[in-house]
Write an enzyme that holds these catalytic residues in place. Structure first.
Site, PDB file in Angstrom:
ATOM      1  N   LEU A   1       0.889  -1.045   0.194  1.00 27.69           N
ATOM      2  CA  LEU A   1       0.060  -0.048   0.018  1.00 27.69           C
ATOM      3  C   LEU A   1       0.779   1.502   0.021  1.00 27.69           C
ATOM      4  O   LEU A   1       1.996   1.181   0.463  1.00 27.69           O
ATOM      5  CB  LEU A   1      -0.799  -0.040   1.200  1.00 27.69           C
ATOM      6  CG  LEU A   1      -1.976  -1.094   1.375  1.00 27.69           C
ATOM      7  CD1 LEU A   1      -2.881  -0.940   2.509  1.00 27.69           C
ATOM      8  CD2 LEU A   1      -3.010  -0.942  -0.023  1.00 27.69           C
ATOM      9  N   ASP A   2       0.317   2.257  -0.656  1.00 29.92           N
ATOM     10  CA  ASP A   2       1.320   3.515  -0.775  1.00 29.92           C
ATOM     11  C   ASP A   2       1.533   4.108   0.818  1.00 29.92           C
ATOM     12  O   ASP A   2       0.512   3.833   1.662  1.00 29.92           O
ATOM     13  CB  ASP A   2       0.572   4.475  -1.555  1.00 29.92           C
ATOM     14  CG  ASP A   2       0.464   4.313  -3.250  1.00 29.92           C
ATOM     15  OD1 ASP A   2       1.257   3.497  -3.357  1.00 29.92           O
ATOM     16  OD2 ASP A   2      -0.059   4.778  -3.730  1.00 29.92           O
ATOM     17  N   PHE A   3       2.518   4.778   0.659  1.00 30.13           N
ATOM     18  CA  PHE A   3       2.895   5.559   2.023  1.00 30.13           C
ATOM     19  C   PHE A   3       1.559   5.859   2.748  1.00 30.13           C
ATOM     20  O   PHE A   3       1.407   5.770   3.977  1.00 30.13           O
ATOM     21  CB  PHE A   3       3.788   6.498   1.928  1.00 30.13           C
ATOM     22  CG  PHE A   3       4.208   7.375   3.080  1.00 30.13           C
ATOM     23  CD1 PHE A   3       5.091   6.897   3.965  1.00 30.13           C
ATOM     24  CD2 PHE A   3       3.626   8.778   3.260  1.00 30.13           C
ATOM     25  CE1 PHE A   3       5.446   7.643   5.094  1.00 30.13           C
ATOM     26  CE2 PHE A   3       4.179   9.539   4.071  1.00 30.13           C
ATOM     27  CZ  PHE A   3       4.631   8.839   5.308  1.00 30.13           C
TER      28      PHE A   3
ATOM     29  N   THR B   1      -1.586   5.565   2.189  1.00 29.70           N
ATOM     30  CA  THR B   1      -2.715   4.616   2.284  1.00 29.70           C
ATOM     31  C   THR B   1      -2.828   3.734   3.600  1.00 29.70           C
ATOM     32  O   THR B   1      -1.733   3.308   3.918  1.00 29.70           O
ATOM     33  CB  THR B   1      -2.785   3.798   0.892  1.00 29.70           C
ATOM     34  OG1 THR B   1      -2.727   4.512  -0.184  1.00 29.70           O
ATOM     35  CG2 THR B   1      -4.118   3.084   0.968  1.00 29.70           C
TER      36      THR B   1
ATOM     37  N   ARG C   1      -5.245   6.752  -7.276  1.00 27.78           N
ATOM     38  CA  ARG C   1      -4.852   8.401  -7.063  1.00 27.78           C
ATOM     39  C   ARG C   1      -4.543   9.041  -8.518  1.00 27.78           C
ATOM     40  O   ARG C   1      -5.243  10.035  -8.728  1.00 27.78           O
ATOM     41  CB  ARG C   1      -3.529   8.297  -6.576  1.00 27.78           C
ATOM     42  CG  ARG C   1      -3.392   7.689  -5.054  1.00 27.78           C
ATOM     43  CD  ARG C   1      -2.036   7.671  -4.262  1.00 27.78           C
ATOM     44  NE  ARG C   1      -1.393   8.693  -4.248  1.00 27.78           N
ATOM     45  CZ  ARG C   1      -0.201   8.720  -3.552  1.00 27.78           C
ATOM     46  NH1 ARG C   1       0.462   7.601  -3.491  1.00 27.78           N
ATOM     47  NH2 ARG C   1       0.411   9.860  -3.213  1.00 27.78           N
TER      48      ARG C   1
END
Length: 219
Positions: free
Chosen positions: A62-64, A66, A165
């Site tokens: 998961l992105d930073f 998220t 995003r």
């Protein structure tokens, strides 16, 4: 773009489900999935988990910014079997997001191919020539009374980097709090990226039972 140094993350990793084969965890916003090359970016989901689960491997990231549900394998066999499920796209995932503005439709599909933006690392970009296919389905859950924002449920059909995003930005409704894909107002309207991995469903690779887990959004 200056090198990203993650600020300290006070959020804790919550274990939602655990057996001898795998974990389901709730990742806090503001924590890297994997440690970076820079020693200042050592803290991460993986770094924390291997303190207690030395054999843990992440199956996806998961992105930073998220938050939400992640699946973690605890041995090589399970890692291989679950990786197959990810590759075959049989793992079901949904996300909750709050988008800038008022979406005109109640639901829809966003279909724009994505590739690396080599000149602007770490950004991705839409490119119809070199991009890999990327599809995201959205369903409106709730609308802000003044039309300032729209809460949606995303179901990504593909798993490209930054997919939700950049797709949101591409349709003119960036995710609130997003630092990479935004307009003049959207980044300032939230203290964090308002994107949360809400549900995950998969076949347990050992018991073969279907597991579906829900992790409600904190925002």
């Amino acid at each position: 773009m200056a090198e990203f140094i993650a600020p300290p993350c006070d959020g804790v990793i919550e274990i939602l489900y655990q057996d001898e084969h795998l974990l389901l965890i709730n990742k806090p916003s503001g924590l890297l999935s994997l440690s970076g090359k820079n020693p200042l970016n050592k803290d991460s989901v993986h770094y924390r988990l291997v303190q207690d689960f030395p054999t843990a491997t992440l199956l996806h990231r998961l992105d930073f910014g998220t938050s939400g549900i992640m699946l973690v394998a605890l041995n090589k066999q399970v890692n291989g079997l679950l990786t197959q499920q990810f590759q075959q796209r049989t793992i079901g995932k949904t996300y909750t997001a709050v988008l800038y503005g008022d979406l005109s439709n109640e639901q829809g599909e966003i279909d724009f191919p994505i590739t690396k933006d080599v000149e602007h690392f770490p950004l991705m970009k839409i490119c119809h020539d070199t991009g890999k296919p990327a599809k995201s389905h959205y369903q409106v859950i709730e609308r802000h009374p003044q039309g300032l924002s729209t809460r949606v449920r995303f179901t990504p059909m593909t798993g490209r980097t930054h997919q939700l995003r950049i797709h949101s930005q591409q349709i003119g409704h960036p995710i609130l709090g997003c630092d990479l894909y935004h307009n003049q107002q959207s980044q300032q309207l939230a203290p964090r990226l308002l994107l949360h991995a809400t549900s995950l469903s998969f076949i347990h690779p050992i018991t073969l039972e279907k597991i579906s887990y829900l992790c409600p959004s904190p925002f």
